[in-house]
Design an enzyme around this catalytic site. Structure first.
Site, PDB file in Angstrom:
ATOM      1  N   LYS A   1       1.140  -1.368  -0.248  1.00  0.00           N
ATOM      2  CA  LYS A   1      -0.295   0.045   0.051  1.00  0.00           C
ATOM      3  C   LYS A   1       0.986   1.240   0.210  1.00  0.00           C
ATOM      4  O   LYS A   1       0.945   2.216  -0.288  1.00  0.00           O
ATOM      5  CB  LYS A   1      -0.917  -0.154   0.644  1.00  0.00           C
ATOM      6  CG  LYS A   1      -1.977   1.225   1.313  1.00  0.00           C
ATOM      7  CD  LYS A   1      -2.322   1.233   0.237  1.00  0.00           C
ATOM      8  CE  LYS A   1      -3.436   3.155   0.299  1.00  0.00           C
ATOM      9  NZ  LYS A   1      -4.745   2.146   1.190  1.00  0.00           N
TER      10      LYS A   1
ATOM     11  N   LYS B   1      -0.346  10.814   5.779  1.00  0.00           N
ATOM     12  CA  LYS B   1       0.448  10.399   6.004  1.00  0.00           C
ATOM     13  C   LYS B   1       0.753   9.437   6.151  1.00  0.00           C
ATOM     14  O   LYS B   1       1.845   8.744   6.167  1.00  0.00           O
ATOM     15  CB  LYS B   1      -1.180   9.804   7.314  1.00  0.00           C
ATOM     16  CG  LYS B   1      -1.155   9.236   8.306  1.00  0.00           C
ATOM     17  CD  LYS B   1      -1.238   7.677   7.483  1.00  0.00           C
ATOM     18  CE  LYS B   1      -3.076   7.387   7.436  1.00  0.00           C
ATOM     19  NZ  LYS B   1      -2.917   5.888   6.938  1.00  0.00           N
TER      20      LYS B   1
END
Length: 282
Positions: free
Chosen positions: A163, A231
């Protein structure tokens, strides 16, 4: 199969609804009551706490903003889950947090997703899964209810590493599409028509397919917020440090995302990188 779904935000809410639609018994919990009520309206059940949602569930899914939130709820899941509980974390978090969960004496998978809000609504998400292969096989039927491309990529933490790679590529493409729009407009070329051509050639991508028109129109309603991509870029850079790698383009994209956030665009869609490129050229 009974599923506890923790985290009913932009992504979690349609994912939980798709599980209900697929015939699963879904109990949801979120810190925002309206989101829980929406799940009930779609045929799910409401829980007043994480512990209440988890009790009696065969599988727990979390879809939370970041590692601290996952670290906060994981002990409750471990304490209140049954002996054969499977915990699937579909949040995007640090790989080391996923490995920490796997060390808590619970069957677990890290299964972050890609595809944005539309992919969550349409149940066409790409899901990259880390963990034990047997647990992956057990989870596969319910993952098929929310995703289209589902791949077991390795042991615990591997899903989060994939990811991170996904997010650095997505951020880079958004940045380049933004630069293309600015170049086309400054050169007197219709950016809509220009991007239509790019989308049909080698430069074509899912981002151009879904976002080119909204970017040209400067429509940045959040499907995935800049704050969250900021983030995620931090996770990608941390993974690069852990692997001892230099990823210079990733670093530059991370700075563009950080700039968007610093300029007050954190709540906008990550396609709002266009606003940063425009400001550089104003």
């Amino acid at each position: 199969m009974s599923i506890a779904f923790i985290g009913l935000g932009i992504m979690g809410s349609p994912m939980a609804a798709n599980l209900v639609r697929a015939g699963y018994d879904v109990t949801g919990y979120d810190v925002t009551q309206d989101r829980v009520d929406q799940l009930v309206d779609r045929g799910g059940h409401a829980a007043r706490s994480v512990a209440e949602a988890v009790k009696g569930a065969d599988t727990v899914i979390t879809m939370l903003p970041d590692s601290p939130q996952v670290e906060q709820v994981a002990p409750t899941i471990v304490d209140h889950g049954g002996p054969d509980l499977l915990y699937i974390d579909m949040s995007t978090i640090r790989p080391d947090t996923s490995r920490w969960i796997a060390g808590q004496g619970i069957r677990s998978l890290d299964a972050p997703v890609s595809g944005g809000e539309k992919g969550a609504i349409d149940a066409t998400l790409s899901i990259m899964v880390g963990g034990d292969p047997q647990d992956f096989e057990r989870a596969l039927p319910l993952l098929k209810a929310v995703g289209k491309t589902i791949v077991h990529v390795g042991p615990s933490g591997a899903g989060q590493t994939v990811k991170a790679a996904n997010q650095l590529v997505v951020g880079g493409i958004y940045g380049l599409v933004a630069e293309a729009i600015v170049l086309l407009e400054a050169s007197g070329v219709d950016p809509g028509k220009g991007l239509d051509v790019l989308a049909g050639g080698l430069a074509g991508s899912r981002i151009l397919e879904l976002k080119r028109r909204s970017m040209v129109a400067r429509e940045f309603a959040p499907g995935f917020r800049i704050d969250l991509h900021h983030k995620d870029m931090g996770i990608a850079l941390a993974a690069a440090r852990e692997a001892g790698l230099a990823l210079p383009l990733t670093g530059q994209v991370a700075q563009l995302v950080a700039a968007a956030r610093a300029q007050g665009h954190g709540a906008l869609d990550h396609s709002a990188l266009l606003k940063v490129i425009e400001r550089l050229n104003s």
